[in-house]
Design an enzyme around this catalytic site. Sequence first.
Site, PDB file in Angstrom:
ATOM      1  N   ARG A  57      41.215   1.772  28.599  1.00 55.08           N
ATOM      2  CA  ARG A  57      40.086   2.383  29.305  1.00 55.08           C
ATOM      3  C   ARG A  57      40.588   3.442  30.285  1.00 55.08           C
ATOM      4  NH1 ARG A  57      38.253  -0.642  32.678  1.00 55.08           N
ATOM      5  NH2 ARG A  57      39.627  -2.414  32.363  1.00 55.08           N
ATOM      6  N   LYS A 198      32.366  -1.978  27.173  1.00 51.40           N
ATOM      7  CA  LYS A 198      32.412  -2.174  28.616  1.00 51.40           C
ATOM      8  C   LYS A 198      31.312  -1.381  29.330  1.00 51.40           C
ATOM      9  CE  LYS A 198      35.450  -5.289  29.972  1.00 51.40           C
ATOM     10  NZ  LYS A 198      36.289  -5.808  28.971  1.00 51.40           N
ATOM     11  N   SER A 235      42.702  -8.526  32.453  1.00 55.81           N
ATOM     12  CA  SER A 235      43.216  -8.278  31.112  1.00 55.81           C
ATOM     13  C   SER A 235      44.593  -8.917  30.915  1.00 55.81           C
ATOM     14  CB  SER A 235      43.303  -6.768  30.895  1.00 55.81           C
ATOM     15  OG  SER A 235      43.614  -6.508  29.564  1.00 55.81           O
ATOM     16  N   LYS A 239      42.039 -15.071  28.639  1.00 60.55           N
ATOM     17  CA  LYS A 239      40.639 -15.448  28.375  1.00 60.55           C
ATOM     18  C   LYS A 239      40.412 -15.674  26.884  1.00 60.55           C
ATOM     19  CE  LYS A 239      38.838 -11.734  30.219  1.00 60.55           C
ATOM     20  NZ  LYS A 239      40.093 -11.127  30.645  1.00 60.55           N
ATOM     21  N   THR A 240      40.775 -14.675  26.089  1.00 66.06           N
ATOM     22  CA  THR A 240      40.528 -14.775  24.649  1.00 66.06           C
ATOM     23  C   THR A 240      41.412 -15.849  24.025  1.00 66.06           C
ATOM     24  OG1 THR A 240      39.862 -12.468  24.535  1.00 66.06           O
ATOM     25  CG2 THR A 240      40.597 -13.470  22.475  1.00 66.06           C
ATOM     26  N   ASP A 254      34.164 -12.561  26.317  1.00 67.50           N
ATOM     27  CA  ASP A 254      34.561 -11.670  27.409  1.00 67.50           C
ATOM     28  C   ASP A 254      33.489 -11.388  28.464  1.00 67.50           C
ATOM     29  OD1 ASP A 254      36.748  -9.940  28.342  1.00 67.50           O
ATOM     30  OD2 ASP A 254      35.421  -8.271  27.873  1.00 67.50           O
ATOM     31  N   ARG A 319      44.675  -4.193  19.536  1.00 64.28           N
ATOM     32  CA  ARG A 319      43.476  -5.036  19.553  1.00 64.28           C
ATOM     33  C   ARG A 319      42.904  -5.299  18.173  1.00 64.28           C
ATOM     34  NH1 ARG A 319      41.295  -6.924  24.722  1.00 64.28           N
ATOM     35  NH2 ARG A 319      42.423  -5.698  26.235  1.00 64.28           N
TER      36      ARG A 319
HETATM   37  P1  ATP Z   1      41.195  -8.824  27.991  1.00 60.04           P
HETATM   38  O1  ATP Z   1      40.282  -8.897  29.182  1.00 60.04           O
HETATM   39  O2  ATP Z   1      41.973  -7.542  27.993  1.00 60.04           O
HETATM   40  O3  ATP Z   1      40.510  -9.095  26.700  1.00 60.04           O
HETATM   41  P2  ATP Z   1      42.319 -11.543  27.963  1.00 60.04           P
HETATM   42  O4  ATP Z   1      42.239 -12.238  29.272  1.00 60.04           O
HETATM   43  O5  ATP Z   1      41.347 -11.937  26.921  1.00 60.04           O
HETATM   44  O6  ATP Z   1      42.348  -9.940  28.203  1.00 60.04           O
HETATM   45  P3  ATP Z   1      44.261 -12.352  26.043  1.00 60.04           P
HETATM   46  O7  ATP Z   1      43.813 -11.449  24.950  1.00 60.04           O
HETATM   47  O8  ATP Z   1      43.944 -13.791  25.915  1.00 60.04           O
HETATM   48  O9  ATP Z   1      43.787 -11.784  27.438  1.00 60.04           O
HETATM   49  O10 ATP Z   1      45.812 -12.104  26.210  1.00 60.04           O
HETATM   50  C1  ATP Z   1      46.764 -13.039  26.641  1.00 60.04           C
HETATM   51  C2  ATP Z   1      48.094 -12.596  26.046  1.00 60.04           C
HETATM   52  O11 ATP Z   1      49.168 -13.293  26.626  1.00 60.04           O
HETATM   53  C3  ATP Z   1      48.123 -12.874  24.557  1.00 60.04           C
HETATM   54  O12 ATP Z   1      48.808 -11.816  23.945  1.00 60.04           O
HETATM   55  C4  ATP Z   1      48.923 -14.188  24.483  1.00 60.04           C
HETATM   56  O13 ATP Z   1      49.614 -14.326  23.275  1.00 60.04           O
HETATM   57  C5  ATP Z   1      49.896 -13.995  25.632  1.00 60.04           C
HETATM   58  N1  ATP Z   1      50.412 -15.236  26.271  1.00 60.04           N
HETATM   59  C6  ATP Z   1      51.709 -15.545  26.440  1.00 60.04           C
HETATM   60  N2  ATP Z   1      51.848 -16.703  27.093  1.00 60.04           N
HETATM   61  C7  ATP Z   1      50.616 -17.167  27.369  1.00 60.04           C
HETATM   62  C8  ATP Z   1      50.118 -18.344  28.019  1.00 60.04           C
HETATM   63  N3  ATP Z   1      50.918 -19.256  28.550  1.00 60.04           N
HETATM   64  N4  ATP Z   1      48.774 -18.491  28.090  1.00 60.04           N
HETATM   65  C9  ATP Z   1      47.942 -17.560  27.578  1.00 60.04           C
HETATM   66  N5  ATP Z   1      48.353 -16.426  26.957  1.00 60.04           N
HETATM   67  C10 ATP Z   1      49.682 -16.227  26.837  1.00 60.04           C
HETATM   68 MN    MN Z   2      39.941 -10.835  25.852  1.00 61.14          MN
END
Ligand code: ATP
Ligand code: MN
Length: 530
Positions: A57, A198, A235, A239-240, A254, A319
């Site tokens: 973004r 977004k 980010s 979360k995901t 999200d 992504r």
């Molecule tokens: P966004 O708001 O950008 O969508 P998000 O909060 O959904 O971000 P995720 O897509 O879940 O973030 O990204 C977490 C990243 O960190 C993933 O690539 C995941 O493989 C990695 N990761 C490594 N270790 C961990 C952990 N202990 N717990 C969660 N995620 C981990």
């Molecule tokens: Mn996410």
Amino acid sequence: MPAFDHQGLRAKIAGAAVSLSDNAIAPALVAAAIGQGGATLTAHGALSVETGAFTGRSPKDKFIVRDGLTADRVWWDNSGAMAPAQFDVLLNDIERHLAGQALFRQDLLAGADPDNQYDVTVLTPSAWHALFIRNLLIRRDDGIAISDRAMPVTIVHAPLFQADPARHGCRSETVIALDMSRNLVVIAGTRYAGEIKKSVFSLFNFHAPDQDVLPMHCSANLGPEGEAALFFGLSGTGKTTLSNDPNRPLIGDDEHGWSAKGVFNLEGGCYAKTVNLSAKAEPEIHAATRRFGTVLENVVLDAGNVPMFEDVSLTENTRAAYPIHVLPSIAKGSVGGTPKTVVFLTADAFGVLPPLARLSPDQAVYHFLSGYTAKVAGTERGVTEPQATFSACFGAPFMPLHPTVYGAMLAQRLEQSGAQAWLLNTGWIGGAYGTGKRIDIASTRRLLSAALDGELDGVDMRFDPLFGFEVPMSVPGVDERLLDPRQCWADGDAYDVQATKLVALFRKNFEKFGPEANADAGPKLQMAAE
Ligand code: ATP
Ligand code: MN
């Protein structure tokens, strides 16, 4: 003020197109995207695209029209302002730019709650962006309750239009402009698709509090008794990743609202990070990247068109965008009742925070307002100093009102629901980035399910003198030493120095909220004073 004529604007833009693809479904959009060039099918049938210069973004290029509705309500410290006349010139210029092009129109919905629903039309000259937003929002045949009172929103997407700062009141040739009074959005000069989803979220975040709905940048899922859990975080904090759990149906990925009735998803799809994605650690997301109709953004393919998720040569922010119904376990209607658990995710590259801590309601609001995570800085000359990020409500770039408005609503919701809040650190343990390592996903999942399933209700907790929260002494299935970060560091004094540094950053950041926000619920520089 008479209601803005969305149908008229949509018909005018569509009518000026050389051809119109009206609400095409995935196969037609995939074919069109390949025909337009720059999109390829992967070996598994997903659509692979590149976004060019922008792989994330552009928060500094986002503007809100400053008018009678927004002038006194938007937190302008956090949002750029655009004059109504400049917005009109911009929209007009973009209409002329799009005239004579082949256009794609998608009529979708946002808001799985018929009392809080938006009727969103996106017009774009790019087939893959049409597919992206079709994957991400609610499709009209998804079985979601549809209201005939949904609020119209029109998004005009012109990725190749170059804005002119002098003429349009923006900062560069990239502009994301939101008119909250008429619910119009224009996006120009960027091909990063996340801007489209977004922008819908930003409109929702502005309007929702008026409907007594707390808008939230979080994922959400359901427990075995139908009790909802929310996962806030910036980010990359998980979360995901962590809301995908075969035993807990996903409400959404999200963006959610919390009304008096409970939680509802704003979207109808997921936008998952794919860096280092593995079938073992994230099986559901991995499977979703191997289906026809999924859009893979900036993922590098090998010679046989197989994704190489470890390749970050285009960006770290690779992504996958897919509809939520491709996942094996989702919540019916994309809604859940009143949350029982609220989790704040952070990826602490300082290596200071414990992997799990229990928060009081005041501490929950403190951490919500702070919105802390930390990134690892570039490895310039081997320097790897962590970089703290504080983003209010875990989503400052898309929360237009003052953070304390959302904070007060969260406090009220926590009180009414009695939901338990936790802080879950998915970042570094045993030292800062460079010395320690990131906690593994399996351990994080174990800690999380212990918190969600009430396993920790009776366990001994230690009081953390710096942060004031409670930390479990033991969690079945997790090495006890992990739970106490100071014990993980080879040098306890070095931990204290680092912890003091982080506490000072928290306190400094919180000053901007003024006396209305309760800084006493945050960490104290007790250690340094002793
Ligand atoms: P966004 O708001 O950008 O969508 P998000 O909060 O959904 O971000 P995720 O897509 O879940 O973030 O990204 C977490 C990243 O960190 C993933 O690539 C995941 O493989 C990695 N990761 C490594 N270790 C961990 C952990 N202990 N717990 C969660 N995620 C981990
Ligand atoms: Mn996410």
